[in-house]
Enzyme design. Structure first.
Site, PDB file in Angstrom:
ATOM      1  N   CYS B 422     -31.351  37.687  15.623  1.00 45.31           N
ATOM      2  CA  CYS B 422     -32.228  38.473  14.766  1.00 45.31           C
ATOM      3  C   CYS B 422     -33.450  37.704  14.273  1.00 45.31           C
ATOM      4  O   CYS B 422     -34.547  38.243  14.192  1.00 45.31           O
ATOM      5  CB  CYS B 422     -31.456  39.058  13.611  1.00 45.31           C
ATOM      6  N   HIS B 466     -28.782  38.750   8.217  1.00 42.64           N
ATOM      7  CA  HIS B 466     -29.713  39.417   9.115  1.00 42.64           C
ATOM      8  C   HIS B 466     -31.134  39.142   8.661  1.00 42.64           C
ATOM      9  O   HIS B 466     -31.385  38.860   7.494  1.00 42.64           O
ATOM     10  CB  HIS B 466     -29.422  40.927   9.086  1.00 42.64           C
ATOM     11  N   ASP B 482     -37.006  47.122  12.007  1.00 40.63           N
ATOM     12  CA  ASP B 482     -36.018  46.130  12.445  1.00 40.63           C
ATOM     13  C   ASP B 482     -36.093  45.988  13.952  1.00 40.63           C
ATOM     14  O   ASP B 482     -35.570  46.812  14.702  1.00 40.63           O
ATOM     15  CB  ASP B 482     -34.610  46.561  12.020  1.00 40.63           C
TER      16      ASP B 482
END
Lengths: 306, 667
Positions: B422, B466, B482
């Site tokens: 991520c 994250h 995202d």
């Protein structure tokens, strides 16, 4: 049964006037196969009672007058060398009889007193390494003077414990005394006493006594009594298990004598002074071994019902 | 009677109890204390077995001196928790060797209670509490056996007695827990323990988050008052990173400066709405409690956008929830968030715009060029964003084991390796947008979480850490984007495990995480976590505020008389069953029907002044009574006869007659 008791009592009362309660106790003692100790001052009729009991039971009896120089061999017997057969031959002592009258037992030394121990407990004697059975039934009826009188050796507790009962006679009532004074010498009537009971009847009484019903309530009472003698500070020595068994056995016999099939607290109360008094002693060190004050306390303080 | 001798049995229990009590301290005690412990325990056991002699005074002095030197020089700092506990443990040990008499034995046991208490300075989890209870029980057993007759050797009875004592004291324990004022940080002695914790830190460089993915540790737990939001909505916002130095993302240069601009109170909603342009849109409010594990950091996690908060918590200008103090112990906070909101929709301040577009110049030249080129081709920021996300979706792989990157990390990632976690996606995405002049920033926190169905709360673990992005559009404000969702939508919709290849899944969460693959292990883990969480929420979180709230709610006020009265009445309630039980045990046995008849008979006669003497049998009593009342002779005698028949003859047939006779007796 009650008739039998009445007849026996009446027979003995011919020579010992006005002493029915003591006579009945003595009978209970013998019915319960126990040895009897009669204690009182000289001249109260101890020996008469002993004689009468032996007579009415129709048993063979021997009498020993205990003195300070009496030796065990005088009671048990002795082996004598027989010149003809060149062997020692045993001459049985007076103990080899069904009833032994040990008169004034506390006049003799502890050594001689102890000679009776084995005979009383086990119905046998051991002389010169040989054990000999005594005839059955075997009763010791002993008399003794109160300890305060001079020239006595107190019976040790172990010896006292062997006696199922200790009976005191006491002075006769005025009426009985008057009759005694008026009548001819009662002692002379002793040989005329008839045996009123057979050996079989004696065993039947024992058998009945075995079957007397003991309720939980009466056992509770008995245990309360025993516990009291053990816990109360006034007693230096409580009732031993042997004493407790003796008490129960005598009470059962007492119930049978009164024609009951179950045990009542009254039975226990009736025989308790005679059975227990010589087995307990006061904590205060008053060593006259009478114990009757304690017994009164015991009977009054322990609740019968709960 | 005072016993002077030490009961052997008790000595044995002291050995056991001491071992159990010291064991949890092994992790922070220096090695030399552990060695001393073994030496002393061995020596004492040999003394117990009668093989060795007791130490001479000179040996005792030497041991004390050695321990003293060890304590003085064995620790980096003397006035801290560990050396103090070390001192206590050393005393505990030395006294064990020295004790000769019963009173010294008692002293050792009492020190044991103290050492048990210090255990809680290091850990207050449910497991530690259970362990503490066991230690307490063993010490009690030792104490009970120390007070027993020397000849008694029945350890079962001893343990039972100690356990009984403990159970009896439970209500009192509860009572004291509820009523005794909480003193706060009474034990606020500095600890030497290294405060290092895994978790989201205040900067981000490649590899940070993939490392976190290996940890199964709990970051925080959340209980929702209302319905749980969808998994894809669970973006637990932590820090905002605007500063990029080419490799490392960090908050704007002067982090402390943000804190000057923090809203510590909620009541200023108007100002917030106008000046800060944080505008909640009504309709999707959700209320929840977060229990955050100690993170040693001062920011908190929340669902954007928090609109209500309490206590020493504040909201900063970039919508980061902050605590006044670093979170050094577990913290519970309650929040209300709205999931629909607008954030700075109208304009971005020039400073804000500068911060959200700054880039290190001599890094990642290819990306910078391509971003501008693509912007020209697409014509709008939105179009640019869609194109790069499409690129992610088509070409990129989501993995826990990305290749290492060199100096131009974004260039290498975007155009060469195209494998990442991520942080790679967030970092490259923001860099790309900024290169085209679009305000964007990195947001770190946690995403998702695992629902514990046993107690209906969410467990968020370190592996859920994250990083994502926020992009600013005119009229819309900051919008969450995202890029990971473009590569691996499963990561967002489900969990980390669902989004990874099978080789990677094996790495997630370390050993405990892997063990969770078995159904029953998973169930046990959830069960254990639920118990711990309840313990946290209902016991440990019961601090002074909660206590006050609770007592106020319960008693209707906090006046001393109310508390005293409540305390006394609850204590009385606790004692009542014990007293009642004692009374019940002492009650007279129920009377049998016969005994009742007897009582009645005796009562009737008492009215005439006739009382049975203790040693008098009923027969004799009846006779005596008959002499006193000749008229009733027959009745008295019959009753006595019947009584004898029932009680001593054990013939119940007479019972009914006896009853009738006694009740018909009229005097």
């Amino acid at each position: 049964m009650q008739q039998l008791v009445t007849r026996l009592t009446a027979e003995i009362s011919k020579v010992l006037l006005g002493k029915e309660p003591q006579i009945k106790l003595a009978l209970a003692c013998l019915f319960a196969r126990g040895h009897l100790l009669i204690e009182d001052m000289p001249g109260m009729g101890k020996t008469t009672l002993a004689h009468a009991l032996a007579a009415v039971f129709g048993l063979s009896y021997q009498r020993i007058q205990f003195t300070s120089d009496l030796l065990p061999a005088d009671i048990l017997g002795v082996s004598v060398f027989d010149r003809n057969s060149s062997q020692f031959e045993f001459h049985p002592g007076p103990i080899f009889s069904q009833v032994l009258l040990a008169d004034e037992i506390n006049r003799t030394t502890p050594k001689t007193q102890s000679a009776l121990l084995e005979a009383m407990e086990e119905g046998q004697v051991t002389v010169e390494g040989e054990t000999r059975q005594l005839p059955q039934p075997f009763f010791v009826i002993a008399t003794q003077n109160p300890l305060s009188s001079s020239g006595t050796f107190p019976l040790p507790e172990s010896q006292l414990d062997r006696f199922l009962m200790r009976v005191e006679l006491g002075y006769p009532s005025p009426e009985a005394e008057r009759a005694l004074l008026l009548g001819d010498g009662s002692r002379t009537r002793l040989p005329q006493l008839k045996a009123c009971i057979t050996k079989d009847q004696l065993s039947i009484i024992s058998m009945h006594a075995e079957q007397v019903k003991i309720s939980a309530a009466v056992l509770d009472y008995l245990q309360r009594l025993i516990a009291y003698t053990r816990d109360c500070a006034d007693f230096s020595m409580g009732i031993s298990p042997r004493g407790a068994l003796a008490l129960l056995r005598t009470a059962k016999t007492w119930a049978v004598m009164h024609g009951r099939k179950h045990l009542l607290p009254e039975d226990i109360q009736s025989v308790l002074p005679a059975v227990v008094a010589h087995r307990v002693s006061e904590a205060t060190g008053n060593s006259d071994q009478s114990g009757y004050a304690l017994i009164d306390q015991l009977l009054n303080e322990v609740d019968v019902m709960s | 009677m005072l016993i002077k001798q030490m009961p052997r049995q008790s000595l044995f229990w002291v050995f056991v109890a001491q071992t159990i009590v010291i064991a949890p301290h092994l992790t922070h005690l220096p090695e030399w204390i552990i060695l001393t412990w073994l030496l002393i325990l061995g020596w004492r056991i040999q003394m117990y077995r009668g093989l060795w002699r007791s130490p001479k005074p000179i040996e005792k002095v030497a041991l004390v001196a050695l321990c003293g030197v060890g304590l003085l020089f064995g620790y980096s700092r003397l006035f801290a928790l560990e050396p103090m506990v070390g001192l206590l443990v050393a005393a505990f040990l030395l006294k064990l060797l020295e004790m000769q008499q019963r009173k010294e034995l008692l002293l050792v046991i009492f020190i044991g209670f103290f050492v048990t208490a210090t255990q809680f300075l290091f850990s207050i989890t449910l497991a530690a509490t259970v362990y503490g209870v066991i230690s307490l029980l063993l010490l009690l057993v030792a104490l009970v056996s120390a007070n027993q007759d020397v000849r008694i050797d029945n350890s079962h009875a001893t343990v039972r007695k100690a356990a009984g004592l403990m159970i009896q004291s439970l209500p009192l324990m509860l009572l004291l827990f509820i009523f005794i004022p909480k003193l706060g940080s009474l034990w606020n002695v500095p600890s030497l323990k290294n405060a290092a914790k895994t978790g989201v830190s205040n900067s981000m460089s490649p590899g940070d988050f993939s490392r976190l993915g290996l940890s199964n540790e709990v970051a925080f737990r959340v209980t929702f008052d209302s319905e749980l939001p969808r998994q894809s909505q669970l973006y637990w916002r932590g820090l905002v990173f605007s500063n990029f130095d080419g490799r490392r993302w960090s908050p704007i240069s002067d982090f402390s400066r943000i804190q000057d601009e923090v809203l510590w109170a909620v009541d200023n909603t108007e100002a917030r709405s106008n000046t800060w342009q944080m505008r909640p849109i009504p309709g999707r409010e959700t209320r929840y409690q977060v229990m955050l594990e100690a993170s040693q950091q001062s920011w908190l996690y929340s669902l954007p956008m928090p609109i209500e908060w309490k206590g020493a918590t504040g909201l900063s200008r970039d919508m980061t929830l902050l605590s006044k103090n670093p979170i050094t112990e577990r913290l519970t906070y309650e929040l209300v968030s709205t999931l629909n909101f607008e954030f700075e929709p109208e304009r971005l301040s020039s400073l804000g715009k500068f911060q959200a577009t700054q880039l290190p110049l001599d890094f990642n030249p290819k990306t910078q060029q391509l971003a501008l080129k693509w912007l020209r081709e697409e014509g709008s920021a939105k179009g640019l964003m869609e194109r790069i996300l499409r690129l992610y979706n088509d070409k990129f792989t989501y993995t826990l084991q990305p290749p290492t990157l060199g100096r131009h990390s974004v260039d290498e990632f975007l155009w060469t390796t195209q494998q990442g976690f991520c942080e790679h996606f967030a970092s490259s995405f923001v860099f790309f947008m900024r290169s085209a002049g679009v305000p964007a920033r990195v947001v770190v926190g946690y995403q998702g979480g695992e629902l514990n169905p046993l107690d209906n709360y969410l467990i968020v673990r370190q592996k859920d850490a994250h990083a994502w992005a926020e992009v600013w559009f005119q009229g819309q404000g900051w919008v969450r984007v995202d890029p990971t969702a473009a590569v691996a939508p499963e990561r967002i919709e489900h969990s980390l495990e669902a989004s990874l290849s099978s080789a990677d899944v094996g790495l997630v969460g370390g050993f405990m995480g892997r063990a969770g693959a078995f159904g029953w292990v998973k169930h046990l883990q959830l069960q254990w976590d639920a118990s711990n969480y309840r313990w946290q929420r209902w016991v440990l979180a019961f601090d002074r505020n909660r206590q006050n709230d609770f007592l106020k709610h319960l008693l209707g006020g906090l006046q001393p008389w109310r508390i005293t009265l409540a305390f006394i009445s609850v204590a009385a309630l606790c004692l009542a069953p014990i007293i009642l039980r004692l009374l019940w045990l002492q009650r007279p046995p129920p009377l049998s029907p016969v005994a009742r008849c007897l009582l009645r008979f005796e009562r009737k006669l008492k009215k005439l002044g006739l009382v049975r003497r203790k040693g008098e049998t009923l027969g004799n009593f009846a006779t005596r009574a008959a002499e006193h009342q000749p008229n009733y002779r027959e009745q008295f005698m019959l009753i006595a006869k019947l009584y004898e028949r029932v009680v001593y003859g054990e013939d119940n047939a007479g019972m009914a007659a006896l009853k009738i006779r006694v009740s018909n007796l009229k005097l």
